[in-house]
Design an enzyme around this catalytic site. Sequence first.
Site, short mmCIF file in Angstrom:
data_model
loop_
_atom_site.label_atom_id
_atom_site.label_comp_id
_atom_site.label_asym_id
_atom_site.label_seq_id
_atom_site.Cartn_x
_atom_site.Cartn_y
_atom_site.Cartn_z
CD1 TRP A 124 -1.65 2.33 1.79
CD2 TRP A 124 -3.04 1.16 0.28
NE1 TRP A 124 -2.96 3.02 1.54
CE2 TRP A 124 -3.83 2.47 0.58
CE3 TRP A 124 -3.69 0.28 -0.28
CZ2 TRP A 124 -4.84 2.93 0.30
CZ3 TRP A 124 -5.12 0.67 -1.05
CH2 TRP A 124 -5.58 2.17 -0.51
CG ASN A 153 3.65 -2.67 7.09
OD1 ASN A 153 3.59 -1.58 6.71
ND2 ASN A 153 2.99 -2.98 8.16
CD GLU A 206 -18.74 11.18 8.46
OE1 GLU A 206 -19.17 11.90 7.50
OE2 GLU A 206 -18.49 10.17 8.47
CE LYS A 227 -19.06 6.67 8.24
NZ LYS A 227 -19.06 7.99 7.09
#
Length: 615
Positions: free
Chosen positions: A80, A104, A488, A492
């Site tokens: 990633w 990582n 927000e 959700k």
Amino acid sequence: MCGIVGYVGNREASPIVLSALRRLEYRGYDSAGIAGIRINGAEKNENFQIRRCEGSIDRLKDLLDTQPMVGTTAIGHTRWATHGRPSEKNAHPHRFRDVVIVHNGIIENHKELRQELIKKGHRFDSETDSEIIAHLLDRLIRETGDFEKSCRTMIKRLEGAFALAVLWSHDPDNLFVAKQGSPLLLGRGEGENFVASDIPALLEYTKEFLILNDGEMAFIEPSRIRVMDFSGKLIQKKTQRINWSLAMAEKEGYDHFMLKEIHEQPRVLQDSLRGRIVPGFKNVIFDTIDWKAEKWRSFSSVSMVACGTAWHAGLITKYWMEQIAKIHADVDLASEYRYRSPVEFPKTLSIAISQSGETYDTLAAVDEAKKLRHSLLSITNTVDSSIVRRTKNVIYTHAGPEISVASTKCFTAQLMNLALVTVKLAQARRAQSKAWIAKFLKDLSSISRQIEKVLKHEDKVREIAKKYANYNQYFYLGRGISYPIALEGALKLKEIAYINTQAYSAGEMKHGPIALISDQWPVVCVAPNDRLFPKMMSNIEVVKARSGKIISIGTEGHKTLENASDDFLPIPKVREELSPFLTNIYLQLFAYHMAVLRGNNVDKPKNLAKSVTVE
Ligand code: AGP
């Protein structure tokens, strides 16, 4: 967030490592690679075989099918990207001469180490921070001739977060691993041993694990594991038997990715802050932006564009920009911005906020801003995404892959990075004293610990969700910096519990919406004990007078609010500007538990996609 795997034993290593990597794809999937070494009797000096590619593990499997690897030792990586765009040359493993590594984490001092090695004649192939590890270790081994001693020396040179697996071609069945700030665990087998970032990778091979702690490293051989601290002192680790199913393990024992990602937020914020606040809280540095103070000072206004949850992050940032940096700030829904014919406002900094970096409306809004000759900056979680290529200037949120469609940890990481941008502007404009800036950054750095305290109240949230499970309509109210959190939180509840949720600035209720209030409307009030609380309290009284049920989120010990509420959820005392980091956690948990109670597909809600790449 990436996934690493290693194997030493008596079986062909590459199929084992490949299968284990596949179980870690949720940790990153923009490129992958594997390095192995053939050990034929005394022929221990074979060259490494390395297969790497941009794209998913499937691409790596195709590569291995066409170019098979042999050997009983291998390390692998699924990436990633944090430094350097997804590409074959930036994919791990990274090799330099007799050393190959997978990593990582984020090496904070990678630039200094790279310069030091370049002065000694090293040349680098990749744009990554990780590659310097292979160069540094190979150099140390050549200077000392001692692999294990060189590993210990190398580790002490690294600053930041790392989970490492390292192979040296002259001792290939002696796998070195080390852990600092990024997860790493060992798997014990019969005549074989394993290392991986996370449990799912190894469950098909073993259930016996040794979980490494920060500051621990190990040398892993087919029949021996030696764990020690970074000074080389041996440590007796207790083997843990883990009986999770694979599905459970990928969610680290949580029932859904969303809940796992909610609980990841303290660590995500630490990752997001890593290397960005200069010791002593004196300054903020972005490794991807090298604008000098005069560039930051040159902006006369800020214009933000985003969609959905990212837009809510922009709304909060408006408060910060105007109250802290004393700069005018606008926030537009990207889908509206692109059609409202915005007027050019000279010296404007246009900030595009997008977790995926692929949201069609936000990309189109960026194109509009570009026509206005605004300076462009994107805040995104996805390296080399479309938005990065459009804005060129980018700050990555380092939240790791967010699997659940409902955005939680990425929103919090966006807030963190936007707060840092606000500080940069405040410093450049001398809008705040050095002491104020230092105190703000110190408070920002402690938010992770405060979130941990809020997460401890999850059981209470679950109980409240059960109590109100049969209500099919809610109001969410907030004022000032809490108003975007009401928006927000309402989003959700809509997107995963499918509940009709009206979010308003509490002061707006008297202009119409109050007509709806009755005992059929639970009203969630985001009401930290800040300077607007008295106004919020008046609004709450008006709701109560019409039999509305009050579920409030407020400052712990604030009896005025607690006594006025049917249910009260406490946040630790925190400065007004930072309360959104904490109040929002409760609303994430409330929506999650309400969705679970309704039997919904929490991670993949109906009609929704993780990234809306269409108009
Ligand atoms: C968030 O929970 C939603 N899934 C959605 O609103 C999302 O925030 C929006 O689509 C923007 O996505 P982006 O951040 O990837 O641009």
